[in-house]
Design a protein around this motif. Structure first.
Motif, PDB file in Angstrom:
ATOM      1  N   TYR B  33     -96.777  29.232  32.083  1.00 41.18           N
ATOM      2  CA  TYR B  33     -96.142  28.155  32.828  1.00 41.18           C
ATOM      3  C   TYR B  33     -95.372  28.739  34.011  1.00 41.18           C
ATOM      4  O   TYR B  33     -94.795  29.827  33.905  1.00 41.18           O
ATOM      5  CB  TYR B  33     -95.168  27.399  31.922  1.00 41.18           C
ATOM      6  N   TYR B  35     -92.271  27.699  36.781  1.00 46.16           N
ATOM      7  CA  TYR B  35     -91.190  26.777  37.054  1.00 46.16           C
ATOM      8  C   TYR B  35     -90.489  27.169  38.344  1.00 46.16           C
ATOM      9  O   TYR B  35     -90.476  28.334  38.742  1.00 46.16           O
ATOM     10  CB  TYR B  35     -90.153  26.800  35.920  1.00 46.16           C
ATOM     11  N   GLN B  37     -86.607  26.746  40.168  1.00 42.53           N
ATOM     12  CA  GLN B  37     -85.214  26.380  39.944  1.00 42.53           C
ATOM     13  C   GLN B  37     -84.452  26.496  41.249  1.00 42.53           C
ATOM     14  O   GLN B  37     -84.392  27.568  41.855  1.00 42.53           O
ATOM     15  CB  GLN B  37     -84.565  27.263  38.876  1.00 42.53           C
ATOM     16  N   SER B  42     -81.577  22.345  37.160  1.00 44.00           N
ATOM     17  CA  SER B  42     -82.397  22.711  36.014  1.00 44.00           C
ATOM     18  C   SER B  42     -83.776  23.158  36.494  1.00 44.00           C
ATOM     19  O   SER B  42     -83.984  23.370  37.682  1.00 44.00           O
ATOM     20  CB  SER B  42     -82.505  21.532  35.060  1.00 44.00           C
ATOM     21  N   LEU B  43     -84.707  23.289  35.585  1.00 45.65           N
ATOM     22  CA  LEU B  43     -86.026  23.800  35.924  1.00 45.65           C
ATOM     23  C   LEU B  43     -86.995  22.662  36.190  1.00 45.65           C
ATOM     24  O   LEU B  43     -87.039  21.676  35.480  1.00 45.65           O
ATOM     25  CB  LEU B  43     -86.576  24.659  34.786  1.00 45.65           C
ATOM     26  N   PHE B  88     -89.821  31.076  38.136  1.00 46.91           N
ATOM     27  CA  PHE B  88     -89.953  31.723  36.827  1.00 46.91           C
ATOM     28  C   PHE B  88     -91.341  31.477  36.263  1.00 46.91           C
ATOM     29  O   PHE B  88     -91.869  30.361  36.369  1.00 46.91           O
ATOM     30  CB  PHE B  88     -88.956  31.146  35.826  1.00 46.91           C
ATOM     31  N   ILE B 100     -90.944  32.445  26.322  1.00 49.91           N
ATOM     32  CA  ILE B 100     -90.217  33.617  26.769  1.00 49.91           C
ATOM     33  C   ILE B 100     -90.328  33.647  28.287  1.00 49.91           C
ATOM     34  O   ILE B 100     -91.450  33.624  28.832  1.00 49.91           O
ATOM     35  CB  ILE B 100     -90.791  34.906  26.167  1.00 49.91           C
ATOM     36  N   PHE B 101     -89.210  33.714  28.961  1.00 43.02           N
ATOM     37  CA  PHE B 101     -89.200  33.631  30.406  1.00 43.02           C
ATOM     38  C   PHE B 101     -89.292  34.997  31.058  1.00 43.02           C
ATOM     39  O   PHE B 101     -88.793  35.998  30.517  1.00 43.02           O
ATOM     40  CB  PHE B 101     -87.905  32.957  30.882  1.00 43.02           C
ATOM     41  N   GLY B 102     -89.914  35.008  32.216  1.00 44.95           N
ATOM     42  CA  GLY B 102     -89.889  36.183  33.059  1.00 44.95           C
ATOM     43  C   GLY B 102     -88.526  36.345  33.700  1.00 44.95           C
ATOM     44  O   GLY B 102     -87.645  35.500  33.567  1.00 44.95           O
ATOM     45  N   THR B 103     -88.377  37.443  34.411  1.00 42.67           N
ATOM     46  CA  THR B 103     -87.099  37.800  35.004  1.00 42.67           C
ATOM     47  C   THR B 103     -86.743  36.922  36.187  1.00 42.67           C
ATOM     48  O   THR B 103     -85.590  36.857  36.589  1.00 42.67           O
ATOM     49  CB  THR B 103     -87.130  39.260  35.460  1.00 42.67           C
ATOM     50  N   GLY B 104     -87.724  36.230  36.747  1.00 44.75           N
ATOM     51  CA  GLY B 104     -87.460  35.360  37.888  1.00 44.75           C
ATOM     52  C   GLY B 104     -87.649  36.080  39.205  1.00 44.75           C
ATOM     53  O   GLY B 104     -87.416  37.291  39.310  1.00 44.75           O
ATOM     54  N   ARG B 106     -86.449  35.512  43.131  1.00 44.11           N
ATOM     55  CA  ARG B 106     -85.629  34.723  44.050  1.00 44.11           C
ATOM     56  C   ARG B 106     -86.259  34.798  45.431  1.00 44.11           C
ATOM     57  O   ARG B 106     -86.281  35.863  46.061  1.00 44.11           O
ATOM     58  CB  ARG B 106     -84.203  35.245  44.069  1.00 44.11           C
TER      59      ARG B 106
END
Lengths: 115, 111
Positions: B33, B35, B37, B42-43, B88, B100-104, B106
């Protein structure tokens, strides 16, 4: 997708106190989760909220610190207990409806500041 | 233990340029997935990728999934300022359905 109402949206709390966050969904969902997002960081899963039984916690999170309830298929609460400044984060609930779709929906989040 | 890594962590790019964000994960999963932010928000769900070779596009964003390589990419075409946000990826961790999320990443798009 499901619509989530998460309350409160923000709060400022004194250290040593507790805060309970509510997550209300407009339809029955299969799974409910609680996440923490520390400032500038990614999301970390705290626990899976299980209906009618104890939540399943991830490594590093314990029930005494983050008690969770899920009395039915549409509602859950997360309590942050005996708070310290290190608990200052955004807390989000998330839900999925496995038999309907593969999407996950997130609440608007609770921004917690501990002073 | 499932781990999800994204790179780059930070991306500053000029409007009109193209770029790709990478998401690597450590164990077998067929669901990934993406997302978005925005600050203080929120996401927002962008893409759900459910099988090997899946490709989805929405506007200037295109996501793909290679389950054999355990890699997903988010490609940005002709970036505009409105795409500035944190992105993310998240991988479903087995039968428990938990994310489980990735580090993101920016992203900042400069005018």
């Amino acid at each position: 997708s499901a619509v989530i109402s998460q309350k409160p949206s923000r709060d400022i709390c004194q250290r040593g106190t507790s805060l309970t966050i509510q997550c209300q969904v407009d339809s029955q969902v299969t799974m409910m989760f609680w996440y923490r997002q520390q400032p500038g960081q990614s999301l970390t899963l705290i626990a899976t909220a299980n209906q009618g039984s104890e939540a399943t916690y991830e490594s590093g999170f314990v029930i005494d610190k983050f008690p969770i309830s899920r009395p039915n298929l549409t509602f859950s609460t997360l309590t942050v207990s005996n708070m310290s400044p290190e608990d200052s984060s955004i807390y989000l609930c998330s839900v999925t409806r496995r038999r309907v779709d593969y999407g996950y929906t997130f609440g608007s989040g609770t921004r917690l500041t501990v002073v | 233990e499932l781990k999800v890594e994204q790179n780059p962590l930070f991306l500053s790019m000029q409007e009109g340029k193209n770029y790709t964000i990478y998401c690597n994960y450590s164990t077998t999963s067929d669901r990934l997935y993406w997302y978005r932010q925005d600050p203080g928000k929120s996401l927002e769900s962008l893409f759900v990728l459910l099988s090997n070779g899946a490709v989805k596009q929405e506007g200037r964003l295109m996501a793909s999934l290679d389950t054999k390589a355990r890699l997903s990419t988010l490609h940005i075409t002709a970036a505009v300022h409105d795409l500035s946000a944190t992105y993310f990826c998240a991988v479903e961790g087995g039968s428990s359905y938990k994310y489980i999320f990735g580090t993101g990443t920016r992203l900042k798009v400069l005018a």
